[in-house]
Write a protein that holds these residues in place. Structure first.
Motif, PDB file in Angstrom:
ATOM      1  N   TYR A 153      33.643 -23.584 -98.928  1.00  0.00           N
ATOM      2  CA  TYR A 153      34.230 -24.881 -98.587  1.00  0.00           C
ATOM      3  C   TYR A 153      35.216 -25.336 -99.663  1.00  0.00           C
ATOM      4  N   VAL A 154      34.813 -25.249-100.917  1.00  0.00           N
ATOM      5  CA  VAL A 154      35.674 -25.701-102.008  1.00  0.00           C
ATOM      6  C   VAL A 154      36.942 -24.857-102.083  1.00  0.00           C
ATOM      7  N   THR A 155      36.819 -23.544-101.930  1.00  0.00           N
ATOM      8  CA  THR A 155      37.996 -22.674-102.023  1.00  0.00           C
ATOM      9  C   THR A 155      38.954 -22.889-100.854  1.00  0.00           C
ATOM     10  N   VAL A 156      38.418 -23.078 -99.660  1.00  0.00           N
ATOM     11  CA  VAL A 156      39.281 -23.315 -98.499  1.00  0.00           C
ATOM     12  C   VAL A 156      40.011 -24.643 -98.633  1.00  0.00           C
ATOM     13  N   VAL A 157      39.299 -25.680 -99.074  1.00  0.00           N
ATOM     14  CA  VAL A 157      39.932 -26.992 -99.266  1.00  0.00           C
ATOM     15  C   VAL A 157      41.019 -26.912-100.330  1.00  0.00           C
ATOM     16  N   ASP A 158      40.760 -26.176-101.396  1.00  0.00           N
ATOM     17  CA  ASP A 158      41.756 -26.018-102.454  1.00  0.00           C
ATOM     18  C   ASP A 158      42.987 -25.271-101.953  1.00  0.00           C
ATOM     19  N   THR A 159      42.781 -24.307-101.054  1.00  0.00           N
ATOM     20  CA  THR A 159      43.881 -23.472-100.580  1.00  0.00           C
ATOM     21  C   THR A 159      44.776 -24.193 -99.593  1.00  0.00           C
ATOM     22  N   PHE A 160      44.183 -24.932 -98.666  1.00  0.00           N
ATOM     23  CA  PHE A 160      44.948 -25.451 -97.542  1.00  0.00           C
ATOM     24  C   PHE A 160      45.196 -26.957 -97.591  1.00  0.00           C
ATOM     25  N   THR A 161      44.753 -27.637 -98.631  1.00  0.00           N
ATOM     26  CA  THR A 161      45.019 -29.069 -98.755  1.00  0.00           C
ATOM     27  C   THR A 161      45.560 -29.356-100.146  1.00  0.00           C
ATOM     28  N   VAL A 162      45.838 -30.634-100.401  1.00  0.00           N
ATOM     29  CA  VAL A 162      46.376 -31.036-101.704  1.00  0.00           C
ATOM     30  C   VAL A 162      45.284 -31.190-102.754  1.00  0.00           C
ATOM     31  N   TYR A 163      44.037 -30.989-102.379  1.00  0.00           N
ATOM     32  CA  TYR A 163      42.932 -31.156-103.332  1.00  0.00           C
ATOM     33  C   TYR A 163      42.954 -30.029-104.352  1.00  0.00           C
ATOM     34  N   ASP A 164      42.854 -30.377-105.627  1.00  0.00           N
ATOM     35  CA  ASP A 164      42.832 -29.405-106.722  1.00  0.00           C
ATOM     36  C   ASP A 164      41.378 -29.119-107.091  1.00  0.00           C
ATOM     37  N   ALA A 165      40.913 -27.916-106.755  1.00  0.00           N
ATOM     38  CA  ALA A 165      39.510 -27.552-106.964  1.00  0.00           C
ATOM     39  C   ALA A 165      39.320 -26.680-108.199  1.00  0.00           C
TER      40      ALA A 165
END
Length: 739
Positions: A153-165
């Motif tokens: 979840y964290v890696t996908v959010v970091d990849t496809f959104t502006v969220y910096d994980a």
């Protein structure tokens, strides 16, 4: 397998498990405020922490359930109902809303579900997850699957959104490995039958485990890493997602964006979600929009500048005015007022420019910066040496105009060449139907000002709706303005402002597209009478400026739900208007006198003394007039003591099946609020005004009524408010505004 009885439980270990489990779950909540429209993240985190705490104490279900239910209600109350928690009227409204949303859910009409019901379901989801975490940690002693899903979840959010994980992935790995180690240790204890005394935890096992994991993670974080061996698939996926086939439906092409100020406007359209992240705090005397820049080249899909990087000039902060016809906003013959506003920039590294209302005159600040004013866009950027660097705090001195409608109406259409060359530009393939529609709208107007006002008011009178979710993206062969005018009629400020600017250009009136922020959200009133406002990303806005020869650039506000920008008066000199009226009145009086004389010469003789009758009527009329005047004065002076009672009585007599009763009641409420001193400011939207009223009256009813009113006015679906359901909210507000 030996049983792990109560005596073998160690409270420190259980507490550590719950704490680490909550920290791992927290990683699911952190990105929500970045790529969704979910606000109040702190409330969701505190609610989840409270649930985990109750699970740790393993209370009876008969005790835990009502406590958690109250916590859920309190969370909803904190988000949506700015009234005392024990004012249980809001509970009635909550349940009515939930039951109404259940009907939409059963009919699969998900879009019609209210924000309250969606938040309620999200809180219920958090409640269920707390039970699942208790099962995985305490009963099953397995967390590996949840840990792997969290990493994905964290890696996908970091990849496809502006969220910096970058930090989130490190935290997740450390927390996950510590959890796996502790659970493995506990399972060994249970499997081998080791006995652990109550309140005792073998720290000699856990501490080395934590140190080893922390050291390994730190070493991995600092160690050199090989470059990617495969091409990054994200640009390809993004490019494919941004392709729009001809005839694509609304929202296709750009995906859901987050509202806020941006520099790239070459391709407009598509839905967005609100972002209430604060960026400025302002202290002002009067309400204004905050200007950043303007753009003048319409491409058919958005706005650009020509050239791409227009020239800039260094300016002195003590006098930032330029002689450029593009930079001067108003001419000297426009009446204006000198005002001052204070600005505190909350995110100065992201916004290295100055915001200002009206026409900027000078800047006062203790920070040393270099100022560059763009001679075309009017954007004032700040630099520290050669690097862009925003100010932290500054004061702007500016002029606010008062436009004469007579001057605007009489302005010449003989524009300077540099104005027509730049601000009448249109694409060669602009659909001809835009010009035809504009000519039809302004057919009854003879001057540029009348034509501009006709186009500005066209949208509010012809079925256009403000919408942020079902907004189309023009395809390769579509025109952005034409699609909005003739196909969708749904959009937000960019759609309305771009359409007005382009429409006026088709009939030879120069315009430019302006970007900035609305006045913000009210925070407090200072002792000197000035007001403090917070400007967030959600206040980002666009509007239109129209050029009038001899006047300058005049702002217009075509967007539905927003009020007019400038102050208009009929004329600076009213002598002519004042002298014409008495002459006309004198002619009417002479005609009336002649009529009376002719009608009185019929020769009919009254049987009584006509003089006495006329004298009695004269004194009777005079007495009645005096009584009416005195009564009117008394009624006016005591209006705050009886107006509320009168309208409560009046609307109680209205029938519930009257389809106009709610609109009438809402408008009457706005009028009453103004009479009692709670005035709506010129540039306030209804939603902003409702929030201010609720803060003033310590209630949440105004926001509820306004939401229903906006739904009836701006929804593209036919909707009628049930007066019987809203009458109590309306009556409570009127009772609260009594002096």
């Amino acid at each position: 397998m030996p049983q792990y009885d109560d005596k073998q439980k160690f409270s420190v270990g259980s507490f550590l498990l719950y704490m680490l489990g909550f920290l791992l779950f927290w990683e699911w909540l952190r990105p929500l405020s970045t790529f969704t429209d979910t606000d109040y993240l702190s409330i969701f985190v505190l609610f989840s922490a409270f649930l985990f705490t109750l699970s740790y104490f393993e209370l009876s279900v008969w005790v835990a359930f009502p406590i958690k239910l109250v916590a859920l209600l309190y969370a909803l109350h904190s988000i949506y109902f700015p009234v005392p928690f024990f004012d249980f009227q809001w509970v009635s409204y909550l349940f009515d809303d939930l039951f109404g949303s259940m009907k939409h859910a059963f009919s699969r009409d998900w879009d019609s579900m209210s924000s309250i019901s969606r938040t309620f379901l999200f809180l219920v989801l958090l409640w269920l997850i707390s039970y699942l975490m208790h099962y995985w940690l305490i009963q099953a002693r397995r967390i590996f699957l949840f840990f792997i899903i969290t990493v994905l979840y964290v890696t996908v959010v970091d990849t496809f959104t502006v969220y910096d994980a970058s930090s989130a992935i490190v935290r997740t790995v450390i927390i996950g490995f510590v959890l796996l180690g502790i659970l493995r240790f506990i399972r060994i204890i249970e499997l081998k039958g080791f006995r652990v005394n109550e309140n005792q935890f073998p720290m000699m096992w856990i501490v080395p485990l934590a140190i080893l994991i922390a050291f390994s993670s730190f070493l991995g974080y600092l160690a050199p890493k090989a470059a990617p061996q495969w091409p990054d698939p994200v640009p390809f996926i993004t490019a494919v997602g941004n392709q729009t086939d001809e005839g694509a439906g609304p929202g296709v092409g750009r995906g859901i964006q987050k509202i806020g100020y941006g520099t790239n406007d070459s391709r407009l359209g598509g839905p967005f979600v609100y972002d209430d992240s604060p960026i400025f705090m302002t202290t002002i005397e009067e309400l204004h929009y905050w200007r950043v820049e303007s753009k003048e080249v319409y491409t058919g899909l958005g706005w650009d500048t020509e050239p791409a990087e227009p020239p800039s000039e260094s300016v002195n902060p003590d006098d930032v005015s330029l002689d450029s016809i593009h930079a001067v906003t108003y001419n000297d013959n426009v009446r204006s007022e000198d005002l001052t506003a204070e600005v505190e920039v909350l995110r100065n590294n992201l916004y290295p420019f100055v915001i200002f209302p009206g026409e900027l005159q000078s800047i006062e600040t203790e920070e040393d910066r270099i100022y560059q004013m763009n001679t075309i866009t009017n954007k004032l950027k700040t630099f520290d040496q050669a690097d862009e660097s925003g100010l932290g705090e500054y004061t702007v001195n500016y002029k606010v105009p008062q436009f004469s409608e007579a001057m605007l109406s009489n302005s010449s259409t003989d524009y300077p060449a540099e104005i027509t060359e730049r601000y009448l530009q249109l694409p060669e393939d602009l659909p001809e139907e835009i010009k035809e529609l504009t000519e039809e709208i302004v057919a009854d107007e003879d001057d540029p000002y009348g034509k501009a006002k006709a186009v500005e008011q066209y949208f509010s009178r012809n079925g256009f709706s403000y919408n942020t979710t079902d907004v189309a993206v023009p395809g390769g062969n579509d025109d952005y303005v034409a699609q909005f005018l003739f196909e969708t009629k749904l959009g937000y400020c960019d759609n309305f402002s771009s359409s007005m600017a382009v429409m006026l250009r088709t009939i030879g009136i120069p315009t430019r597209w302006v970007k900035g922020f609305t006045r913000g959200d009210y925070e407090q009133t200072l002792e000197d009478g000035r007001r403090m406002y917070q400007i967030t990303n959600s206040n980002a806005h666009s509007w239109v400026e129209v050029y009038f020869e001899g006047v300058g650039w005049v702002p217009f506000e075509p967007t539905q739900g927003f009020l007019d920008l400038p102050n208009f008066i009929s004329d600076y000199e009213n002598n002519t208007a004042e002298t014409d009226v008495p002459e006309e009145q004198e002619e009417q009086n002479e005609q009336a006198s002649n009529t009376d004389d002719s009608s009185g010469s019929s020769g009919y003789q009254f049987p009584i003394d006509l003089d006495k009758v006329l004298n009695w009527l004269k004194w009777g009329a005079l007495s009645l007039l005096i009584i009416l005047v005195i009564s009117g004065i008394i009624a006016f002076l005591t209006r705050k003591n009886w107006l509320d009672k009168y309208f409560l009585w009046r609307f109680r007599k209205r029938k519930d099946d009257d389809e106009h009763v709610f609109d009438d009641a809402y408008h009457r409420l706005l009028w009453l609020l103004e009479q009692y001193g709670i005035k709506k400011r010129p540039h306030q939207t209804l939603r902003e005004y409702a929030l201010e009223v609720d803060r003033y009256l310590d209630t949440g009813d105004m926001r509820m009524l306004t939401k229903k009113y906006e739904h009836t006015r701006y929804s593209n679906k036919s909707h009628q408010v049930d007066w019987a359901d809203t009458k109590e909210l309306w009556e409570n507000l009127i009772k609260r505004i009594r002096p």
